[in-house]
Design a protein around this motif. Structure first.
Motif, mmCIF file in Angstrom:
data_model
loop_
_atom_site.group_PDB
_atom_site.id
_atom_site.type_symbol
_atom_site.label_atom_id
_atom_site.label_comp_id
_atom_site.label_asym_id
_atom_site.label_seq_id
_atom_site.Cartn_x
_atom_site.Cartn_y
_atom_site.Cartn_z
ATOM 1 N N HIS A 196 0.891 -1.089 0.133
ATOM 2 C CA HIS A 196 -0.023 0.190 -0.083
ATOM 3 C C HIS A 196 0.953 1.380 0.114
ATOM 4 C CE1 HIS A 196 -2.791 3.092 1.649
ATOM 5 N NE2 HIS A 196 -3.793 2.206 1.313
ATOM 6 N N PHE A 197 0.992 2.055 -1.129
ATOM 7 C CA PHE A 197 1.871 3.150 -1.320
ATOM 8 C C PHE A 197 0.898 4.518 -1.166
ATOM 9 C CE2 PHE A 197 3.861 -0.277 -3.483
ATOM 10 C CZ PHE A 197 5.270 0.047 -3.454
ATOM 11 N N GLN A 198 1.233 5.437 -0.340
ATOM 12 C CA GLN A 198 0.852 6.815 -0.326
ATOM 13 C C GLN A 198 2.050 7.682 -0.735
ATOM 14 O OE1 GLN A 198 -1.126 6.850 3.535
ATOM 15 N NE2 GLN A 198 -3.168 7.201 2.267
ATOM 16 N N LEU A 199 1.779 8.471 -1.687
ATOM 17 C CA LEU A 199 2.692 9.652 -1.990
ATOM 18 C C LEU A 199 2.104 10.978 -1.357
ATOM 19 C CD1 LEU A 199 3.176 7.345 -3.956
ATOM 20 C CD2 LEU A 199 3.646 9.036 -5.787
ATOM 21 N N VAL A 200 2.703 11.293 -0.479
ATOM 22 C CA VAL A 200 2.370 12.474 0.225
ATOM 23 C C VAL A 200 3.280 13.847 -0.128
ATOM 24 C CG1 VAL A 200 1.998 13.483 2.581
ATOM 25 C CG2 VAL A 200 1.727 11.094 2.162
ATOM 26 N N PRO A 201 2.881 14.823 -0.414
ATOM 27 C CA PRO A 201 3.492 16.161 -0.808
ATOM 28 C C PRO A 201 4.633 16.457 0.472
ATOM 29 C CG PRO A 201 1.120 16.871 -0.980
ATOM 30 C CD PRO A 201 1.279 15.258 -0.361
ATOM 31 N N ASP A 202 5.965 16.642 -0.147
ATOM 32 C CA ASP A 202 6.926 17.172 0.945
ATOM 33 C C ASP A 202 7.766 18.206 0.264
ATOM 34 O OD1 ASP A 202 8.565 16.822 3.009
ATOM 35 O OD2 ASP A 202 9.867 14.978 2.099
#
Length: 257
Positions: A196-202
């Protein structure tokens, strides 16, 4: 080694709402659909509901908001803690406890309805574990009480055995969050490991958060047989097109002695 389900949801608890474009809207919509399923079988009024896989409260908070007396339990302490906080923030009473659905810590016949939604039961990977969970759900239901399960459409999934699921996008004040899954099928062609991947703004880039767990892709026939073997009766399926819920829903009755 099979990844820990508790670790998966403890790790996901703070970010689970990011799966939804609008979590509050999803809570309200899902509660409306599930409440209609319950009322069609048990009649109008407030019902005593156990959500035994409540997570951060997506179904439990919504059902409490429409007037049911809901208790939430889940294997993940982090998830139930957040469920209680989110409910309180919305002015909703939601008692919660951390508990394994195979060993529910509630008295017999305590509930009118047991809900196990959002593809939770398929985390159990053996027939013995599935039977233990269903037998426990039956024990805590009153005579003629209602079991409500929802799972992915695994009949369709098993026909194609996809390697991934479609990405989901939500918007936060920091920017868009992208959630997607990769599936790795076992040799038995029924179970799969999920990444399960989440790409979160950084800042100007992305933080990638990865969690792993395992599922058993139970077909309608397998799950129906398991429910009947656990002593339920009147098992029937309700498709999203008719129920309004986002997954196929199985209902069954505890039956009278």
């Amino acid at each position: 080694m099979v990844p820990s389900v508790r670790d998966f949801y403890d790790g996901l608890a703070a970010d689970y709402h990011l799966i939804y474009p609008d979590w509050d809207a999803s809570m309200a919509h899902q509660a409306e659909a599930l409440d209609a399923v319950v009322r069609a079988r048990l009649g109008a009024g407030s019902h005593r509901v156990l959500d035994c896989s409540c997570g951060i409260g997506t179904q439990a908070i919504g059902l409490a908001a429409v007037g049911d007396q809901v208790i939430g339990s889940d294997l993940s302490p982090a998830a139930v803690a957040r469920a209680a906080t989110e409910a309180a923030t919305r002015g909703i009473a939601l008692p919660v406890t951390a508990a394994d659905m195979r060993a529910l810590p509630f008295r017999a016949s305590a509930f009118d309805v047991v809900v196990c939604a959002d593809n939770s039961l398929p985390h159990l990977l053996t027939q013995d574990d599935v039977h233990a969970a269903l037998a426990g759900m039956r024990r805590v239901l009153r005579d003629d009480g209602l079991l409500v399960l929802s799972v992915r459409n695994y009949d369709e999934v098993r026909a194609t055995r996809p390697a991934s699921a479609a990405p989901q996008v939500s918007t936060t004040p920091e920017g868009r969050v992208v959630t997607f899954q990769l599936w790795h099928w076992h040799e038995d062609r029924e179970r799969y490991d999920l990444e399960h991947f989440q790409l979160v703004p950084d800042g100007g880039g992305w933080e990638v958060r990865v969690r792993r767990t395992t599922y058993w892709a139970l077909t309608r026939r397998q799950l129906t047989d398991a429910v009947l073997e656990a002593g339920f009766t009147d098992a029937g399926w309700h498709e999203p097109e008719s129920s309004g819920f986002f997954q196929p829903v199985l209902t069954a009755r505890r039956g009278r002695p």
